[in-house]
Design a protein around this motif. Structure first.
Motif, short mmCIF file in Angstrom:
data_model
loop_
_atom_site.label_atom_id
_atom_site.label_comp_id
_atom_site.label_asym_id
_atom_site.label_seq_id
_atom_site.Cartn_x
_atom_site.Cartn_y
_atom_site.Cartn_z
N VAL A 88 6.00 -4.06 -15.12
CA VAL A 88 6.83 -4.30 -16.30
C VAL A 88 6.35 -5.53 -17.05
O VAL A 88 5.85 -6.48 -16.46
N ILE A 89 6.50 -5.45 -18.35
CA ILE A 89 6.23 -6.57 -19.24
C ILE A 89 7.42 -6.70 -20.16
O ILE A 89 7.81 -5.72 -20.81
N ILE A 90 8.02 -7.88 -20.20
CA ILE A 90 9.06 -8.17 -21.18
C ILE A 90 8.41 -9.01 -22.26
O ILE A 90 7.96 -10.12 -21.99
N ALA A 141 7.04 -0.42 -19.44
CA ALA A 141 6.86 -0.20 -18.01
C ALA A 141 5.89 0.93 -17.75
O ALA A 141 5.85 1.92 -18.48
N THR A 142 5.11 0.76 -16.68
CA THR A 142 4.18 1.78 -16.22
C THR A 142 4.41 1.98 -14.72
O THR A 142 4.47 0.99 -13.96
N ILE A 143 4.54 3.22 -14.30
CA ILE A 143 4.72 3.50 -12.88
C ILE A 143 3.36 3.38 -12.21
O ILE A 143 2.45 4.16 -12.50
N ALA A 144 3.22 2.40 -11.33
CA ALA A 144 1.93 2.09 -10.72
C ALA A 144 1.67 2.88 -9.44
O ALA A 144 0.54 3.27 -9.18
N GLU A 145 2.71 3.06 -8.64
CA GLU A 145 2.52 3.79 -7.38
C GLU A 145 3.84 4.33 -6.87
O GLU A 145 4.92 3.89 -7.30
N LYS A 169 5.14 -10.45 -7.56
CA LYS A 169 4.28 -11.12 -8.55
C LYS A 169 4.98 -11.40 -9.88
O LYS A 169 4.47 -11.06 -10.95
N VAL A 170 6.10 -12.04 -9.85
CA VAL A 170 6.84 -12.37 -11.08
C VAL A 170 6.24 -13.62 -11.72
O VAL A 170 6.02 -14.62 -11.05
N ARG A 171 6.02 -13.54 -13.01
CA ARG A 171 5.52 -14.68 -13.79
C ARG A 171 6.30 -14.78 -15.09
O ARG A 171 6.76 -13.77 -15.63
N PHE A 172 6.43 -16.02 -15.61
CA PHE A 172 7.11 -16.29 -16.88
C PHE A 172 6.11 -16.97 -17.82
O PHE A 172 6.16 -18.18 -18.02
N PRO A 173 5.19 -16.22 -18.44
CA PRO A 173 4.13 -16.83 -19.26
C PRO A 173 4.61 -17.57 -20.50
O PRO A 173 3.95 -18.51 -20.94
N VAL A 183 7.93 -12.18 -19.48
CA VAL A 183 7.92 -11.86 -18.05
C VAL A 183 6.84 -10.80 -17.80
O VAL A 183 6.72 -9.85 -18.56
N VAL A 184 6.13 -11.00 -16.71
CA VAL A 184 5.21 -9.98 -16.18
C VAL A 184 5.56 -9.86 -14.70
O VAL A 184 5.60 -10.87 -13.99
N ALA A 185 5.86 -8.64 -14.26
CA ALA A 185 6.28 -8.46 -12.87
C ALA A 185 5.99 -7.05 -12.40
O ALA A 185 5.71 -6.16 -13.20
N ARG A 186 6.12 -6.89 -11.11
CA ARG A 186 6.10 -5.55 -10.50
C ARG A 186 7.49 -5.36 -9.90
O ARG A 186 7.93 -6.12 -9.04
#
Length: 150
Positions: free
Chosen positions: A128-130, A110-114, A93-97, A140-143
């Motif tokens: 992660v959020i850059i 960064a947050t550890i989701a699982e 799920k990578v996005r470049f807003p 950037v917003v990605a997992r």
């Protein structure tokens, strides 16, 4: 600040916000070097004069350049001890807003989701959020998927 944790205790970090990295400036030299490596010399990245007249008012970093900085920023946030191998397994799920303009500063949180077991180790999914210093939207917003083998 780097979180250091033993491999055996990694599961205790699920749901943990690891904080943010130091700020990094995105320079024209870095953009040009990436353009050479990726063979992507589109003017919006590499021609500052023309890009100043373009839609963003300045040259912008390649989205994949910004994304590639995830790895050096990642090591600022987490160090897992007691492992033989650490592997970047991929992204979801990578996005470049928002574009990163040359001269902008970016950092990653960064947050550890699982955490899931894999043969010989574990895989963590990290949200992660850059962000861009002063920006309304993140770059950037990605997992990110990271594997650690004992």
């Amino acid at each position: 600040m780097t979180t250091t944790i033993a491999f055996e205790e990694l599961s205790t970090l699920v749901g943990t916000d690891l904080g943010a990295t130091e700020w990094r400036e995105v320079t024209q030299d870095r953009v040009n070097t990436f353009a050479d490596a990726a063979d992507d010399h589109q003017w919006i990245h590499t021609d500052p004069e023309r890009a100043a007249e373009g839609p963003f008012g300045a040259p912008i970093a390649h989205g994949f350049l910004t994304l590639s900085l995830l790895i050096p920023m990642w090591v600022e946030l987490l160090d897992v001890t007691g492992v033989t191998t650490k592997v970047n397994y991929g992204l979801d799920k990578v996005r470049f807003p928002a574009p990163v303009k040359v001269g902008d500063r970016i950092r990653m949180s960064a947050t550890i989701a699982e955490l899931n077991e894999v043969p010989g180790g574990v895989q963590i999914a990290v949200d992660v959020i850059i962000e861009i210093d002063g920006g309304a939207k993140p770059a950037v917003v990605a997992r990110s998927l990271q594997r650690f083998y004992a």
